[in-house]
Design a protein around this motif. Structure first.
Motif, short mmCIF file in Angstrom:
data_model
loop_
_atom_site.label_atom_id
_atom_site.label_comp_id
_atom_site.label_asym_id
_atom_site.label_seq_id
_atom_site.Cartn_x
_atom_site.Cartn_y
_atom_site.Cartn_z
N ARG A 174 -113.34 -51.00 -49.04
CA ARG A 174 -113.60 -51.60 -50.35
C ARG A 174 -114.36 -50.59 -51.19
O ARG A 174 -115.35 -50.02 -50.74
N VAL A 175 -113.91 -50.36 -52.41
CA VAL A 175 -114.52 -49.36 -53.28
C VAL A 175 -114.87 -49.98 -54.62
O VAL A 175 -114.23 -50.93 -55.07
N PRO A 176 -115.91 -49.45 -55.30
CA PRO A 176 -116.17 -49.89 -56.67
C PRO A 176 -114.97 -49.54 -57.55
O PRO A 176 -114.44 -48.43 -57.46
N ALA A 177 -114.54 -50.47 -58.37
CA ALA A 177 -113.37 -50.22 -59.21
C ALA A 177 -113.39 -51.18 -60.39
O ALA A 177 -113.49 -52.39 -60.20
N THR A 178 -113.31 -50.64 -61.59
CA THR A 178 -113.24 -51.45 -62.80
C THR A 178 -111.81 -51.43 -63.29
O THR A 178 -111.36 -50.46 -63.92
N VAL A 179 -111.07 -52.49 -62.97
CA VAL A 179 -109.64 -52.56 -63.23
C VAL A 179 -109.32 -53.91 -63.85
O VAL A 179 -109.76 -54.94 -63.34
N PRO A 180 -108.53 -53.97 -64.93
CA PRO A 180 -108.12 -55.26 -65.49
C PRO A 180 -107.24 -56.03 -64.51
O PRO A 180 -106.36 -55.46 -63.85
N LEU A 181 -107.50 -57.32 -64.41
CA LEU A 181 -106.71 -58.19 -63.54
C LEU A 181 -106.47 -59.50 -64.28
O LEU A 181 -107.42 -60.17 -64.72
N SER A 182 -105.23 -59.88 -64.44
CA SER A 182 -104.90 -61.14 -65.10
C SER A 182 -104.27 -62.10 -64.11
O SER A 182 -103.49 -61.68 -63.25
N LEU A 183 -104.62 -63.38 -64.23
CA LEU A 183 -104.04 -64.44 -63.40
C LEU A 183 -103.45 -65.50 -64.30
O LEU A 183 -103.95 -65.75 -65.40
N THR A 184 -102.40 -66.15 -63.82
CA THR A 184 -101.78 -67.23 -64.57
C THR A 184 -101.93 -68.53 -63.80
O THR A 184 -101.46 -68.64 -62.67
N GLY A 185 -102.60 -69.51 -64.42
CA GLY A 185 -102.83 -70.79 -63.78
C GLY A 185 -101.59 -71.66 -63.77
O GLY A 185 -100.60 -71.37 -64.46
N PRO A 186 -101.61 -72.75 -62.99
CA PRO A 186 -100.44 -73.63 -62.90
C PRO A 186 -100.07 -74.27 -64.23
O PRO A 186 -98.94 -74.69 -64.43
N ASP A 187 -101.03 -74.35 -65.14
CA ASP A 187 -100.76 -74.93 -66.47
C ASP A 187 -100.30 -73.87 -67.47
O ASP A 187 -100.15 -74.15 -68.65
N GLY A 188 -100.08 -72.63 -66.98
CA GLY A 188 -99.61 -71.56 -67.86
C GLY A 188 -100.70 -70.81 -68.58
O GLY A 188 -100.42 -69.85 -69.30
N VAL A 189 -101.97 -71.21 -68.39
CA VAL A 189 -103.09 -70.53 -69.04
C VAL A 189 -103.32 -69.17 -68.36
O VAL A 189 -103.31 -69.07 -67.14
N SER A 190 -103.52 -68.13 -69.18
CA SER A 190 -103.76 -66.79 -68.65
C SER A 190 -105.26 -66.51 -68.62
O SER A 190 -105.98 -66.82 -69.57
N TYR A 191 -105.72 -65.94 -67.50
CA TYR A 191 -107.14 -65.61 -67.32
C TYR A 191 -107.26 -64.10 -67.22
O TYR A 191 -106.64 -63.47 -66.35
N SER A 192 -108.06 -63.51 -68.08
CA SER A 192 -108.28 -62.05 -68.07
C SER A 192 -109.60 -61.73 -67.39
O SER A 192 -110.66 -62.13 -67.87
N LEU A 193 -109.52 -61.02 -66.28
CA LEU A 193 -110.69 -60.68 -65.48
C LEU A 193 -110.81 -59.16 -65.39
O LEU A 193 -109.87 -58.42 -65.72
N THR A 194 -111.94 -58.70 -64.90
CA THR A 194 -112.16 -57.28 -64.64
C THR A 194 -112.78 -57.14 -63.26
O THR A 194 -113.80 -57.78 -62.97
N THR A 195 -112.17 -56.33 -62.40
CA THR A 195 -112.71 -56.17 -61.06
C THR A 195 -113.98 -55.32 -61.07
O THR A 195 -114.17 -54.48 -61.96
#
Length: 205
Positions: A106-127
């Motif tokens: 496991r390494v430190p990493a700042t990477v964009p990560l998006s998830l899509t919920g069952p209702d179609g809502v998009s979540y924008s996260l950063t690792t």
């Protein structure tokens, strides 16, 4: 002089075959120097794994199988029991499951990560850190639950993932993610990125 018949591969006896797991959907086949990545499995009542593979293979040929199921690796050896111009059917002669294919570095990493919920809502996260098994991510995210489809934006390329959200130290803004059912290609891309980050850290020490 007696006529010599063309040599034909010998098929294993029926008792030599073992059952393949039911929870693998994408399988990579390795036949000699050729690799066919992430082929969809079509199951038949005779317990064979069938694949659409143009050109087919010779019956009796030995193949190596690699897959991921429930976040863990599987591998085995199989034999082609059916072959046409468009498909092959394979039964296994050896199976091993529950394999951790690579170390859980496991390494430190700042990477964009998006998830899509069952209702179609998009979540924008950063690792904040990343490994082959998952990540710690910040941002307004979904509730813990079933795996969600997502996209990990590595430098110069993106990786399609499925991630299960686990309870984190802050259930609203900090999330522990477990990658589930990564394809072989996704595993390779993430593992290569993690290894490169670790090399950079080693050089900086």
């Amino acid at each position: 002089m007696a006529l010599r018949l063309p040599w034909k591969r010998r098929m294993p006896e029926p008792e030599a075959f073992v059952d393949l797991p039911d929870d693998a959907d994408l399988v990579t086949l390795v036949i000699g120097e050729r690799t066919y990545r992430d082929l969809s499995v079509i199951r038949t009542p005779d317990r064979a794994w069938n694949f659409r593979l143009p050109g087919g293979l010779e019956e009796g040929a030995t193949v190596e199988l690699v897959w991921t199921a429930d976040g863990r690796g599987g591998e085995g050896t199989g034999c082609v029991v059916r072959a046409t111009d468009a498909t092959v059917g394979i039964r296994a002669t050896r199976v091993q499951t529950g394999i951790q294919r690579r170390g859980s570095l496991r390494v430190p990493a700042t990477v964009p990560l998006s998830l899509t919920g069952p209702d179609g809502v998009s979540y924008s996260l950063t690792t904040r850190n990343l490994s082959l098994g998952g990540a710690l991510a910040f941002g307004r995210g979904p509730e813990p639950g079933e795996p969600l489809p997502g996209r990990l934006d590595l430098p110069g390329q993106f990786v399609t993932v499925n991630a299960r959200v686990l309870p984190g130290p802050d259930p609203v803004n900090v999330h522990r993610l477990l990658f589930v059912g990564l394809t072989t290609q996704a595993e390779d891309l993430i593992a290569d990125y993690v290894a490169a980050q670790e090399r950079r850290r080693a050089y900086a020490r």
